[in-house]
Design a protein around this motif. Sequence first.
Motif, short mmCIF file in Angstrom:
data_model
loop_
_atom_site.label_atom_id
_atom_site.label_comp_id
_atom_site.label_asym_id
_atom_site.label_seq_id
_atom_site.Cartn_x
_atom_site.Cartn_y
_atom_site.Cartn_z
N UNK A 155 55.06 47.74 38.95
CA UNK A 155 54.28 46.75 39.68
C UNK A 155 54.09 45.46 38.89
N UNK A 156 53.96 44.37 39.62
CA UNK A 156 53.39 43.15 39.07
C UNK A 156 51.92 43.15 39.46
N UNK A 157 51.06 42.97 38.48
CA UNK A 157 49.63 42.89 38.74
C UNK A 157 49.09 41.58 38.23
N UNK A 158 48.21 40.94 39.00
CA UNK A 158 47.70 39.63 38.64
C UNK A 158 46.18 39.62 38.66
N UNK A 159 45.57 38.97 37.67
CA UNK A 159 44.11 38.90 37.60
C UNK A 159 43.71 37.59 36.93
N UNK B 93 46.61 29.05 43.90
CA UNK B 93 47.72 28.30 43.28
C UNK B 93 48.13 28.93 41.96
N UNK B 94 47.16 29.30 41.14
CA UNK B 94 47.47 29.86 39.82
C UNK B 94 48.08 31.24 39.91
N UNK B 95 47.53 32.11 40.75
CA UNK B 95 48.10 33.45 40.92
C UNK B 95 49.53 33.35 41.44
N UNK B 96 49.72 32.52 42.45
CA UNK B 96 51.05 32.36 43.04
C UNK B 96 52.06 31.86 42.00
N UNK B 97 51.65 30.88 41.20
CA UNK B 97 52.57 30.31 40.21
C UNK B 97 52.89 31.31 39.10
N UNK B 98 51.89 32.07 38.64
CA UNK B 98 52.14 33.05 37.59
C UNK B 98 53.12 34.12 38.07
N UNK B 99 52.91 34.61 39.29
CA UNK B 99 53.81 35.63 39.85
C UNK B 99 55.20 35.06 40.08
N UNK B 100 55.26 33.85 40.61
CA UNK B 100 56.54 33.18 40.85
C UNK B 100 57.34 33.06 39.55
N UNK B 101 56.70 32.60 38.50
CA UNK B 101 57.39 32.42 37.21
C UNK B 101 57.87 33.75 36.63
N UNK B 102 57.08 34.81 36.81
CA UNK B 102 57.47 36.12 36.31
C UNK B 102 58.67 36.65 37.08
N UNK B 103 58.67 36.47 38.38
CA UNK B 103 59.81 36.90 39.20
C UNK B 103 61.07 36.11 38.85
N UNK B 104 60.91 34.87 38.45
CA UNK B 104 62.05 34.04 38.07
C UNK B 104 62.78 34.59 36.86
N UNK B 105 62.07 35.43 36.08
CA UNK B 105 62.69 36.02 34.90
C UNK B 105 63.52 37.26 35.24
N UNK B 106 63.54 37.63 36.51
CA UNK B 106 64.42 38.71 36.95
C UNK B 106 63.79 40.09 37.06
#
Length: 299
Positions: free
Chosen positions: A84-88, A171-184
Amino acid sequence: MNTVVMSSDLALQKQVMKRLKAYQVPNKNPHLAFFAKMDGCSVSLYHSGKLVFQGKNASSLAQTFGYAKETTTNAALNQQTQALIGSDEVGNGSYFGGLAVVASFVTPDDFSFLRELGVADSKTLTDDKICQIAPLLKEKIPHKSLLLSPRKYNEVVRSGKPYNAISVKVALHNQAIFLLLQEGVQPDGIVIDAFTSQKNYLNYLKQEKNHFDEAFSLVEKAESQFLAVAVSSVIARQLFLENLQQLSQKVGMLLPSGAGAKSDKIASQLLKTQGMSALEETAKLHFANTQKAIKLLHS
């Protein structure tokens, strides 16, 4: 919003699609095999076999498909079966200091390591423990950290500014998850510790430039249920504490976390000795503490 996550075999998948066919709703998410809405509850069946019930009747509807309601502790442990990706976020309730948001990618292979470290919701750990284990987590676990400094926060959050206290977190949660997904990384799911409703989150998300296609869930108290969110809470807490320490050194005064009377007094002292510019640099100005500090200064 209540959320129930189940795994499903082919027989259960056919049962769900047959029983809920009349409630099926079109959905463009490529990861979904079936989507329905019934009695205030949405049902998402993923091609991976994951079955997610969300809404006020999530638990009762899930039980009709074989979900056995468990105690919180057992349910949390049993959900630790997926990558999972988890964000907080940390700092949202503190007058002084920035807003830290972290997204982490945790797989079942990491579970033993995390439990040995004693990873848990950062609110249940001492600051000493946070500072001890956070560097180990950052080295081992793929993650993305974002820190919105108080000065930048004040530039974008307030009346007449592009964000409010909720939309800036979206905005911050979305960007952090987006950047992590960009790493594959390839998660089985994405969980965000809920701070608003799914409807509000999606509405605010429309103004963001970067978007990802993967489905996500907002889960209340997710940091106590999912190790991926717990990892993010620990890293975010360490990032927030580090920023608070740096700001304290900058103004030559120990800045407290939280938003209580102590923060009012410190803010008033800063106003007296260094002026409003010191608060703009160290605090979230839209908090009521600012006006309380001004009143203390003139009392």
